[in-house]
Design an enzyme around this catalytic site. Structure first.
Site, PDB file in Angstrom:
ATOM      1  N   TRP A 108      -3.620  -2.023  -1.530  1.00 52.46           N
ATOM      2  CA  TRP A 108      -3.628  -3.141  -2.251  1.00 52.46           C
ATOM      3  C   TRP A 108      -4.245  -4.372  -1.180  1.00 52.46           C
ATOM      4  O   TRP A 108      -3.496  -4.494  -0.131  1.00 52.46           O
ATOM      5  CB  TRP A 108      -2.206  -3.583  -2.713  1.00 52.46           C
ATOM      6  CG  TRP A 108      -2.441  -4.773  -3.702  1.00 52.46           C
ATOM      7  CD1 TRP A 108      -2.550  -4.852  -5.041  1.00 52.46           C
ATOM      8  CD2 TRP A 108      -2.049  -5.827  -3.411  1.00 52.46           C
ATOM      9  NE1 TRP A 108      -2.176  -6.046  -5.478  1.00 52.46           N
ATOM     10  CE2 TRP A 108      -1.963  -6.944  -3.941  1.00 52.46           C
ATOM     11  CE3 TRP A 108      -1.790  -6.918  -1.971  1.00 52.46           C
ATOM     12  CZ2 TRP A 108      -2.069  -8.293  -4.347  1.00 52.46           C
ATOM     13  CZ3 TRP A 108      -1.641  -8.291  -1.957  1.00 52.46           C
ATOM     14  CH2 TRP A 108      -1.495  -8.992  -3.113  1.00 52.46           C
ATOM     15  N   LYS A 162       2.956  -2.532  -7.405  1.00 51.59           N
ATOM     16  CA  LYS A 162       4.407  -2.394  -7.722  1.00 51.59           C
ATOM     17  C   LYS A 162       5.240  -3.257  -6.895  1.00 51.59           C
ATOM     18  O   LYS A 162       6.339  -3.777  -7.155  1.00 51.59           O
ATOM     19  CB  LYS A 162       4.893  -1.030  -7.832  1.00 51.59           C
ATOM     20  CG  LYS A 162       6.284  -0.744  -8.352  1.00 51.59           C
ATOM     21  CD  LYS A 162       6.283  -0.996  -9.721  1.00 51.59           C
ATOM     22  CE  LYS A 162       7.724  -0.942 -10.227  1.00 51.59           C
ATOM     23  NZ  LYS A 162       7.901  -1.451 -11.449  1.00 51.59           N
ATOM     24  N   ASN A 220       0.070  -0.302   6.030  1.00 52.23           N
ATOM     25  CA  ASN A 220       0.728  -0.914   4.987  1.00 52.23           C
ATOM     26  C   ASN A 220       1.566  -2.385   5.601  1.00 52.23           C
ATOM     27  O   ASN A 220       2.307  -2.224   6.657  1.00 52.23           O
ATOM     28  CB  ASN A 220       1.862  -0.177   4.141  1.00 52.23           C
ATOM     29  CG  ASN A 220       2.661  -1.131   3.151  1.00 52.23           C
ATOM     30  OD1 ASN A 220       2.159  -1.935   2.631  1.00 52.23           O
ATOM     31  ND2 ASN A 220       3.929  -0.554   2.843  1.00 52.23           N
ATOM     32  N   GLY A 221       1.098  -3.586   5.094  1.00 52.41           N
ATOM     33  CA  GLY A 221       1.940  -4.760   5.655  1.00 52.41           C
ATOM     34  C   GLY A 221       0.584  -5.714   5.921  1.00 52.41           C
ATOM     35  O   GLY A 221      -0.424  -5.668   5.621  1.00 52.41           O
ATOM     36  N   GLU A 271       1.010 -10.067 -17.753  1.00 52.85           N
ATOM     37  CA  GLU A 271       0.473  -8.853 -16.559  1.00 52.85           C
ATOM     38  C   GLU A 271      -0.071  -7.709 -17.255  1.00 52.85           C
ATOM     39  O   GLU A 271      -0.898  -7.128 -16.611  1.00 52.85           O
ATOM     40  CB  GLU A 271       1.634  -8.581 -15.599  1.00 52.85           C
ATOM     41  CG  GLU A 271       2.775  -7.777 -16.397  1.00 52.85           C
ATOM     42  CD  GLU A 271       3.932  -7.689 -15.338  1.00 52.85           C
ATOM     43  OE1 GLU A 271       3.660  -7.428 -14.313  1.00 52.85           O
ATOM     44  OE2 GLU A 271       5.081  -7.473 -15.762  1.00 52.85           O
ATOM     45  N   CYS A 317       0.905  -1.063  -0.035  1.00 47.80           N
ATOM     46  CA  CYS A 317       0.144   0.214   0.103  1.00 47.80           C
ATOM     47  C   CYS A 317       0.785   1.315  -0.117  1.00 47.80           C
ATOM     48  O   CYS A 317       2.172   1.269   0.294  1.00 47.80           O
ATOM     49  CB  CYS A 317      -0.773   0.045   1.194  1.00 47.80           C
ATOM     50  SG  CYS A 317      -1.728  -1.514   1.613  1.00 47.80           S
ATOM     51  N   ARG A 367       1.577   1.701  -6.187  1.00 52.65           N
ATOM     52  CA  ARG A 367       1.885   0.728  -4.833  1.00 52.65           C
ATOM     53  C   ARG A 367       0.510   0.010  -4.668  1.00 52.65           C
ATOM     54  O   ARG A 367       0.510  -1.306  -3.929  1.00 52.65           O
ATOM     55  CB  ARG A 367       2.209   1.517  -3.643  1.00 52.65           C
ATOM     56  CG  ARG A 367       3.463   2.154  -3.612  1.00 52.65           C
ATOM     57  CD  ARG A 367       3.899   2.710  -2.442  1.00 52.65           C
ATOM     58  NE  ARG A 367       4.145   1.642  -1.573  1.00 52.65           N
ATOM     59  CZ  ARG A 367       5.520   1.143  -1.108  1.00 52.65           C
ATOM     60  NH1 ARG A 367       6.507   1.800  -1.876  1.00 52.65           N
ATOM     61  NH2 ARG A 367       5.678   0.334  -0.192  1.00 52.65           N
ATOM     62  N   GLU A 398      10.621 -13.283 -20.059  1.00 51.48           N
ATOM     63  CA  GLU A 398      10.199 -11.847 -19.687  1.00 51.48           C
ATOM     64  C   GLU A 398       9.249 -11.561 -20.634  1.00 51.48           C
ATOM     65  O   GLU A 398       8.173 -10.809 -20.185  1.00 51.48           O
ATOM     66  CB  GLU A 398      11.492 -10.974 -19.786  1.00 51.48           C
ATOM     67  CG  GLU A 398      11.412  -9.596 -19.505  1.00 51.48           C
ATOM     68  CD  GLU A 398      10.643  -9.191 -18.186  1.00 51.48           C
ATOM     69  OE1 GLU A 398      10.733 -10.099 -17.254  1.00 51.48           O
ATOM     70  OE2 GLU A 398      10.432  -8.109 -17.781  1.00 51.48           O
ATOM     71  N   HIS A 445       9.631 -31.650 -26.765  1.00 51.45           N
ATOM     72  CA  HIS A 445       9.361 -32.242 -25.456  1.00 51.45           C
ATOM     73  C   HIS A 445       7.974 -32.162 -25.182  1.00 51.45           C
ATOM     74  O   HIS A 445       7.600 -32.431 -23.899  1.00 51.45           O
ATOM     75  CB  HIS A 445      10.458 -31.965 -24.587  1.00 51.45           C
ATOM     76  CG  HIS A 445      11.727 -32.452 -25.112  1.00 51.45           C
ATOM     77  ND1 HIS A 445      12.315 -33.700 -25.167  1.00 51.45           N
ATOM     78  CD2 HIS A 445      12.868 -31.661 -25.476  1.00 51.45           C
ATOM     79  CE1 HIS A 445      13.554 -33.642 -25.729  1.00 51.45           C
ATOM     80  NE2 HIS A 445      13.724 -32.549 -25.769  1.00 51.45           N
ATOM     81  N   LYS A 490       5.570  -9.984 -19.301  1.00 57.00           N
ATOM     82  CA  LYS A 490       4.962  -8.793 -19.433  1.00 57.00           C
ATOM     83  C   LYS A 490       3.622  -8.793 -20.284  1.00 57.00           C
ATOM     84  O   LYS A 490       2.575  -8.186 -19.967  1.00 57.00           O
ATOM     85  CB  LYS A 490       5.884  -7.925 -20.704  1.00 57.00           C
ATOM     86  CG  LYS A 490       7.269  -7.542 -20.067  1.00 57.00           C
ATOM     87  CD  LYS A 490       6.859  -6.458 -19.310  1.00 57.00           C
ATOM     88  CE  LYS A 490       7.715  -6.070 -18.368  1.00 57.00           C
ATOM     89  NZ  LYS A 490       7.896  -6.943 -17.192  1.00 57.00           N
TER      90      LYS A 490
END
Ligand code: M6R
Length: 620
Positions: A78, A615, A104-105, A496, A2, A27, A489, A512, A493
């Site tokens: 968040w 983030k 936050n946390g 997300e 947050c 955040r 990567e 395979h 991208k």
């Protein structure tokens, strides 16, 4: 995850707080809220689920008149405990509505604390862990030893909390004071003229001051207009670290770009140059902080890279370089798995922890585990003074500048460059490379900002392609050698940002299993190695492309300029400059970033704030 901001000063607090939240919305963006003290004993709170814009509309509806004070705080969330709805939004208040808290946390012992409060007939108004802190602080402030003592009340509650937290607290009785505290979650103080700030990130107050103080673990700060005071959770004076922020407001703004991510993609040449600057001096690679002796580096017999997400992919790239340059075994581990599988660590193990934010909980816990096992830890981090570098034996900062877009772009490229510096520093200490070889490798790295700039000047073709394939159901990415992490990567991208099914594979694995996924029209992006630098792998990949093309896939090939052998197999050919093999990820990643962003834009998604993400992932 947050974002938190608090302010006491001479400006209208609401404007300062909303401005700070705007810069910290990356955040978390599940809900937002503010509390403003009006100086006459009222504590006014407004909060709303959804983006900050919803809160602003709500404030316009209720009228901003009640929020005219010069002390206040805000939060952008968040969600962890409780759905992202109005009643779970912060600030949370106690029953008397005189105490407000933003958090936050995760308060890990919240169930026990909640049960204790409920047994005391406290009625909970939300499903959050955070609300318990408001009630406990209120109780500490109104009874017992800490009665009437605001900082002592907060400190007493902090001593009882387990887990990670940043708390910012206001009490209506004390309209000129804000108290904030932290354990394992970030908190910085902004020091202005007749005004002080607390925030999760300096971005929240950079518009007003660049003078900051970084709080240590289990520290508490009291801010007023006139000053700030730092103590531990027992009220004893404590040292916090002052610093001056070395970037300005423009770095935290979009500067004419539609999205931060697009700006950050464009900033990559500069981010790379800044990351390399000053790290080769007097013929030697220099780290930023080194509390590991050269002898210890010589004694290293194994390297682990621990990281998450894109940072993990940067570690996979580093493995090729470090093993090649240093002749040391390198394992690259997802930080979230590391400590749970009992890795073999000792004094001769070097753990490289890579993190843009420096506050990723999984990576932080991996660092702590490594240090408990006596391994040496070297942090590669983009955030000055964050928890991971603080707890490490050596640090190399990437100087990518603030990265606001949730999807990592410039920080990822800077991590690759920094990891290479770590490899060269190890090779230099261990004598596996002569000084002139180290100098040559560094010079090749120094040429990369220009190569990335060249890629950026050609990406219109990629944007056009992105628009044309935006309605695909899935996209596959293939690569070999350092092209394999680039494929991972590229897929990350796309997942997300565009919420599309995307997978990255080592091309050698195709037969395979994954080749079964190939069907008519499926876009498959192939990252080609250099035909000169990696001729054998190149020809194997050409065969792979022809195999998937024969099965109807739409082949999108990223290849070195002048690579004519691959042209007949490419439905779309994206050319990148020829660079040394190990450095190719720095150029081949860029089109994949642009592709994902363009597909997401075409599908109508917010490129900076993808759904369900934040983030900094400060919870495990
Ligand atoms: O701050 P960190 O580098 O530790 O973050 C690690 C990951 O959470 C991060 O790279 C994430 O995967 C990004 N959203 C990728 O774009």
């Amino acid at each position: 995850m947050c974002g938190i901001v608090g302010y006491v000063g001479h400006r209208p607090a609401l404007d300062v707080v909303i401005g700070g939240l705007r810069r910290m919305e990356y955040r978390g963006y599940d809900s937002a809220g503010v509390a403003v003290l009006d100086g006459a004993g009222a504590l006014n709170v407004e909060r709303k689920a959804g983006r900050l814009a919803n809160l602003e509309t709500q404030l316009d509806t209720v009228g901003r008149g009640a929020f005219a004070g010069t002390a206040g705080m805000g939060h952008t969330r968040w969600a962890t405990h409780g759905a992202p709805v109005d009643r779970n939004s912060h600030p949370h208040r106690d029953a008397s509505q005189r105490v407000a808290v933003v958090h936050n946390g995760i308060i890990e012992n919240f169930a026990a604390l909640r049960a204790e409060l409920e047994a005391d007939n406290v009625e909970m108004a939300s499903d959050t862990d955070s609300e318990t802190a408001a009630h406990l602080i209120s109780r500490a402030y109104t009874e017992g030893d800490t009665k009437g003592d605001f900082p002592a009340s907060v400190a007493a509650v902090c001593r009882r909390l387990e887990g990670a937290f940043t708390l910012v607290v206001t009490i209506a009785d004390q309209p000129d004071t804000i108290v904030a505290a932290r354990r394992s979650s970030p908190l910085v103080v902004g020091v202005g003229e007749g005004e002080h700030f607390v925030a999760s990130d300096v971005a929240a107050f950079i518009e007003h001051t660049r003078e900051a103080v970084e709080l240590g673990q289990d520290q508490l700060v009291v801010i007023t207009r006139g000053g700030y005071e730092v103590t531990d959770f027992h009220g004893d004076a404590a040292q916090a670290k002052p610093f001056t922020v070395d970037w300005d407001l423009s770095a935290a703004e979009k500067g004419g770009h539609e999205y931060f991510m697009l700006k950050e993609i464009d900033e990559q040449p500069e981010a790379l140059a800044n990351t390399l600057r000053g790290h080769f001096d007097g013929g030697r690679i220099i780290l930023d902080e080194q509390r590991i002796s050269d002898q210890d580096l010589r004694d290293v017999d194994k390297v682990f890279v621990v990281a998450c997400g894109s940072a993990y992919h940067s570690g996979l790239v580093a493995k090729y370089a470090i093993e090649h340059w240093c002749r040391l075994p390198v394992e690259v581990e997802l930080a979230s798995e590391f400590r749970y599988r009992d890795p073999v660590l000792d004094r001769a193990t070097l753990v490289v922890a890579v993190s843009q934010s420096g506050e990723t909980a999984d990576t932080l816990e991996a660092v702590r585990h490594a240090r408990e096992q006596k391994a040496r830890v070297l942090a590669v981090c983009n955030t000055n003074g964050a928890q991971i570098p603080r707890e490490s034996d050596a640090v190399l900062y990437t100087h990518a500048g603030p990265e606001i877009g949730v999807a990592s772009t410039k920080a990822f490229l800077a991590q690759i460059a920094a990891n290479y510096l770590v490899g060269l520093a190890l090779a230099q200490a261990r004598g596996t490379k002569y000084p002139d070889e180290v100098a040559r490798e560094f010079a090749e790295l120094e040429a990369m900002p220009a190569a990335v700039q060249k890629v950026l000047s050609t990406v219109d073709q990629v944007r056009d392609l992105g628009r044309r394939i935006a309605d695909s159901k899935a996209v596959l990415f293939l690569g070999r050698h350092v092209g394999f992490p680039v494929a991972l990567e590229g897929a990350l991208k796309l997942k997300e940002l565009a919420y599309m099914h995307a997978e990255g594979f080592a091309a050698g694995e195709l037969k395979h299993g994954p080749i079964a996924l190939i069907e008519e029209g499926l876009p498959v992006v192939v990252v080609m190695p250099s035909p000169k630098g990696r001729a054998v792998l190149h020809s194997k990949l050409v065969s792979n492309i022809s195999e998937i093309q024969a099965r109807g896939a739409r082949t999108i090939v990223i290849a070195e300029e002048g690579d004519e052998t691959v042209r007949p197999f490419a439905d779309e050919l994206i050319e990148i400059p020829a660079v040394p093999t190990l450095l190719q990820p720095l150029v081949s990643t860029v089109p994949l970033q642009v592709l994902a962003a363009e597909i997401a834009r075409t599908r109508g998604y917010d490129v900076d704030k993808p759904r369900n993400l934040a983030k900094s992932v400060t919870v495990e």
